[in-house]
Scaffold this active site. Structure first.
Site, mmCIF file in Angstrom:
data_model
loop_
_atom_site.group_PDB
_atom_site.id
_atom_site.type_symbol
_atom_site.label_atom_id
_atom_site.label_comp_id
_atom_site.label_asym_id
_atom_site.label_seq_id
_atom_site.Cartn_x
_atom_site.Cartn_y
_atom_site.Cartn_z
ATOM 1 N N GLY A 141 16.055 14.590 60.978
ATOM 2 C CA GLY A 141 16.217 14.108 59.600
ATOM 3 C C GLY A 141 14.970 13.429 59.072
ATOM 4 O O GLY A 141 13.867 13.975 59.112
ATOM 5 N N GLY A 142 15.168 12.195 58.579
ATOM 6 C CA GLY A 142 14.044 11.454 58.015
ATOM 7 C C GLY A 142 12.925 11.242 59.011
ATOM 8 O O GLY A 142 11.759 11.098 58.629
ATOM 9 N N GLY A 378 -12.286 38.780 47.065
ATOM 10 C CA GLY A 378 -11.749 37.454 46.748
ATOM 11 C C GLY A 378 -11.959 36.493 47.901
ATOM 12 O O GLY A 378 -12.205 35.302 47.693
ATOM 13 N N ALA A 379 -11.891 37.015 49.130
ATOM 14 C CA ALA A 379 -12.045 36.137 50.295
ATOM 15 C C ALA A 379 -13.467 35.576 50.365
ATOM 16 O O ALA A 379 -13.688 34.451 50.816
ATOM 17 C CB ALA A 379 -11.683 36.887 51.565
HETATM 18 C C1 HXC Z 1 23.108 6.316 64.642
HETATM 19 C C2 HXC Z 1 22.392 7.470 66.478
HETATM 20 C C3 HXC Z 1 21.735 8.407 65.664
HETATM 21 C C4 HXC Z 1 21.801 8.216 64.254
HETATM 22 C C5 HXC Z 1 21.431 8.970 67.709
HETATM 23 N N1 HXC Z 1 22.179 7.870 67.727
HETATM 24 N N2 HXC Z 1 21.145 9.335 66.446
HETATM 25 N N3 HXC Z 1 23.070 6.442 65.977
HETATM 26 N N4 HXC Z 1 22.506 7.157 63.806
HETATM 27 N N5 HXC Z 1 21.192 9.035 63.402
HETATM 28 C C6 HXC Z 1 22.688 7.165 68.886
HETATM 29 C C7 HXC Z 1 23.777 7.951 69.592
HETATM 30 O O1 HXC Z 1 25.044 7.696 69.017
HETATM 31 C C8 HXC Z 1 23.691 7.378 70.998
HETATM 32 O O2 HXC Z 1 24.322 6.119 71.001
HETATM 33 C C9 HXC Z 1 22.204 7.114 71.164
HETATM 34 O O3 HXC Z 1 21.656 7.035 69.834
HETATM 35 C C10 HXC Z 1 21.484 8.232 71.891
HETATM 36 O O4 HXC Z 1 21.817 9.469 71.259
HETATM 37 P P1 HXC Z 1 22.161 10.779 72.109
HETATM 38 O O5 HXC Z 1 22.739 11.767 71.178
HETATM 39 O O6 HXC Z 1 22.971 10.411 73.321
HETATM 40 O O7 HXC Z 1 20.705 11.185 72.579
HETATM 41 P P2 HXC Z 1 20.114 12.624 72.851
HETATM 42 O O8 HXC Z 1 21.092 13.435 73.640
HETATM 43 O O9 HXC Z 1 18.768 12.376 73.417
HETATM 44 O O10 HXC Z 1 19.969 13.338 71.431
HETATM 45 C C11 HXC Z 1 19.070 12.848 70.503
HETATM 46 C C12 HXC Z 1 19.356 13.524 69.132
HETATM 47 C C13 HXC Z 1 20.857 13.278 68.751
HETATM 48 C C14 HXC Z 1 19.085 15.028 69.240
HETATM 49 C C15 HXC Z 1 18.389 12.919 68.128
HETATM 50 O O11 HXC Z 1 21.150 11.887 68.916
HETATM 51 C C16 HXC Z 1 21.174 13.663 67.347
HETATM 52 O O12 HXC Z 1 21.313 14.850 67.007
HETATM 53 N N6 HXC Z 1 21.333 12.629 66.497
HETATM 54 C C17 HXC Z 1 21.715 12.825 65.098
HETATM 55 C C18 HXC Z 1 20.552 13.413 64.379
HETATM 56 C C19 HXC Z 1 20.761 13.579 62.893
HETATM 57 O O13 HXC Z 1 21.507 14.413 62.441
HETATM 58 N N7 HXC Z 1 20.087 12.717 62.183
HETATM 59 C C20 HXC Z 1 19.977 12.893 60.735
HETATM 60 C C21 HXC Z 1 20.391 11.671 60.075
HETATM 61 S S1 HXC Z 1 20.218 11.990 58.346
HETATM 62 P P3 HXC Z 1 25.110 5.556 72.294
HETATM 63 O O14 HXC Z 1 25.700 4.273 71.804
HETATM 64 O O15 HXC Z 1 26.095 6.585 72.680
HETATM 65 O O16 HXC Z 1 24.019 5.349 73.332
HETATM 66 C C22 HXC Z 1 18.648 11.581 57.928
HETATM 67 C C23 HXC Z 1 18.417 11.739 56.455
HETATM 68 C C24 HXC Z 1 17.027 11.494 56.038
HETATM 69 O O17 HXC Z 1 17.851 11.203 58.701
HETATM 70 C C25 HXC Z 1 16.685 12.391 54.906
HETATM 71 C C26 HXC Z 1 15.233 12.540 54.713
HETATM 72 C C27 HXC Z 1 14.823 13.509 53.669
#
Ligand code: HXC
Length: 483
Positions: A141-142, A378-379
């Site tokens: 994401g961000g 052009g290149a």
């Molecule tokens: C809150 C989060 C989190 C998130 C991970 N965690 N991402 N908590 N918000 N975005 C937490 C998990 O719940 C977990 O907590 C711990 O961090 C570790 O995550 P895991 O999934 O166990 O780790 P891993 O297997 O290494 O996977 C990492 C990951 C996955 C691939 C990044 O966590 C994931 O897919 N996260 C969500 C990603 C996502 O969709 N983010 C987008 C957000 S929207 P616990 O307590 O269990 O340890 C965004 C919008 C911005 O960013 C827009 C910009 C234009």
């Protein structure tokens, strides 16, 4: 509770010993929803502060995936924006070590706004201070858009993953089953997407690369780039039994233009960026007599060195990066034209090729071009020609400059003659080469300033850059818009 030492240690490994000064170490979020009041790590998942790197000041931060997944909430964002605000005020580079699940889901819009406030500052700093992103873990994401706004992205092979939406969301929406590595590993971002400029073997290597990149860039656009001790170049490549210097005598033979780059710049100074992406154009930092320069070169061993969409965008962003930070441009040309085809036209080669054209025409740093073997159509114009404002254009003896290659040209201008007598092909080819392609012709009309021998090229480059030193005056020129 204190942060696990690892991220702080990583930052300490990046910077000069004893120079890291942390701020915000005790910051914590105040969110209570979803039981978050029981998870309040000190520092809120990111280590931030100031430091020195090779003696020069910088702002630094490192996300900690072991604290709330390195996810970005309001406080986490405020800590990073404080680093960016410091960089704006102190006019120093920012280096981020990234490992974050993106916007902290529990914090909702506050987390999204946190990213917005970072992006806003990334853009405000663009072209003013160097911004480097070192991606060490999974970023979603961000967490990937901020790196995309910065100047250089370094990914750690095997551990770094970058994607806007993760494999689970992809599966739900498009039914594609993809692994983290397939979706956003360093291989895909180094070769197909072009997101990664450099790929590191491990975390230490990633930090080495970050320091190496900073070694070519000024502290800000208002400063001069750092100088290194001058070093002689490698020998120019030699070809065939007679040891032809420079390019192969056979003008159709592919060769690796990086050998020529190394024959011009200080030995060991060439750091290629986006090596596996759009290999038909080579971009990278180097030094000439110790002074950093940006090198752009057509690569005859990939797509015969043709310009295409990816090469245009890759070249354009690099040229704008160098111009923004006052690095002179050294352009080595061996280009048969734009890559023809339906895919390129439909994909927007007109719009995207214009970016490279624009970037060269806009650049006010010293710019010099050496036409190694050919420059067509052009290149020819796009690749930092005299008419686009290059300070100097040199060509090697025997280089061909023309609207198009001889084969294509005679089919157009001698169509009737060839229909009447096809056996005249060789004669007409020779006539076109003599009358339209010989290097003395552009030299006669000042499109080429001088014809120089491959062996003289290094000296000519050194003298030309020295003569243009005062054109390098540090100032804000423009931002480094993502391409
Ligand atoms: C809150 C989060 C989190 C998130 C991970 N965690 N991402 N908590 N918000 N975005 C937490 C998990 O719940 C977990 O907590 C711990 O961090 C570790 O995550 P895991 O999934 O166990 O780790 P891993 O297997 O290494 O996977 C990492 C990951 C996955 C691939 C990044 O966590 C994931 O897919 N996260 C969500 C990603 C996502 O969709 N983010 C987008 C957000 S929207 P616990 O307590 O269990 O340890 C965004 C919008 C911005 O960013 C827009 C910009 C234009």
């Amino acid at each position: 509770m204190t942060l696990p030492a690892t991220r702080t240690q990583r930052l300490e490994a990046l910077v000069d010993p004893g120079s890291f000064r942390e701020f915000g170490s005790q910051a914590r979020h105040r969110v209570t929803a979803f039981g978050m009041d029981r998870k309040r790590p000190a520092g809120d998942g990111v280590v931030t502060g100031t430091a020195r790197i090779d003696g020069r000041p910088a702002g630094v931060f490192a996300q900690d995936p072991s604290a709330l997944g390195g996810s970005l909430g309001e406080v986490h964002a405020a800590k990073i924006t404080a680093v960016l605000d410091h960089a704006a005020r102190a006019r120093v580079p920012v280096i981020g070590l990234l490992d974050s699940g993106g916007a902290r889901i529990q914090e909702g819009v506050a987390a999204l706004d946190g990213y917005g406030s970072i992006f806003f500052r990334n853009v405000a700093l663009s072209g003013r201070v160097p911004q480097l992103s070192v991606v060490l873990g999974a970023c979603a994401g961000g967490a990937v858009y901020s790196p995309a706004l910065t100047d250089i992205v370094i990914m750690q092979r095997g551990t770094a993953h970058m994607f806007v939406t993760g494999p689970k969301v992809v599966r739900a929406v498009t039914f594609e089953d993809v692994t983290l590595e397939e979706l956003g590993g360093s291989r895909i971002h180094a070769s197909a997407s072009g997101v990664a400029h450099l790929v590191a073997d491990d975390a230490d290597h990633a930090l080495d690369l970050a320091r190496a990149v900073l070694g070519y860039l000024p502290t800000s656009c208002w400063d001069e780039a750092p100088l290194a001790p001058p070093v002689d170049p490698e020998p120019m490549p030699r070809w065939g039994p007679d040891g032809t210097v420079g390019v192969p005598a056979d003008h159709r033979m592919p060769y690796d233009v990086r050998g020529i780059v190394r024959g011009v710049v200080d030995e060991g100074s060439f750091l290629e960026l986006q090596e596996q992406f759009a290999g038909n154009i080579v971009t990278g930092f180097a030094r000439v007599e110790g002074r950093p320069v940006g090198v752009v070169a057509n690569q005859p061993q990939v797509l015969a060195g043709c310009l295409d969409i990816n090469a245009s965008e890759k070249g354009a962003r690099f040229v704008r990066l160098c111009d923004a930070f006052g690095l002179p441009l050294l352009v080595l040309v061996d280009v048969p034209g734009f890559l023809p085809g339906l895919g390129q036209e439909a994909g927007g080669i007109i719009r995207k090729g214009a970016k490279l054209l624009y970037a060269f025409a806009e650049a006010t740093v010293p710019r010099m071009t050496v036409v190694l073997r050919k420059a067509f159509g052009g290149a020819y114009i796009v690749m930092n020609s005299k008419s686009l404002g290059a300070d100097r254009v040199y060509s090697w003896p025997g280089a061909e400059l023309a609207v198009m290659g001889a084969e294509g040209a005679i089919d157009v201008i001698f169509r009737r003659d060839l229909e009447a007598d096809p056996s005249r092909r060789a004669e007409l080819l020779q006539r076109y080469r003599d009358e339209a392609m010989a290097p003395h012709l552009p030299a006669e009309r000042l499109s080429v300033d001088e014809v120089v021998a491959p062996d003289e090229t290094r000296d000519v480059v050194v003298e030309t850059l020295a003569g243009l030193e005062r054109a390098l005056e540090p100032r804000f020129r423009h931002d480094n818009l993502p391409q």
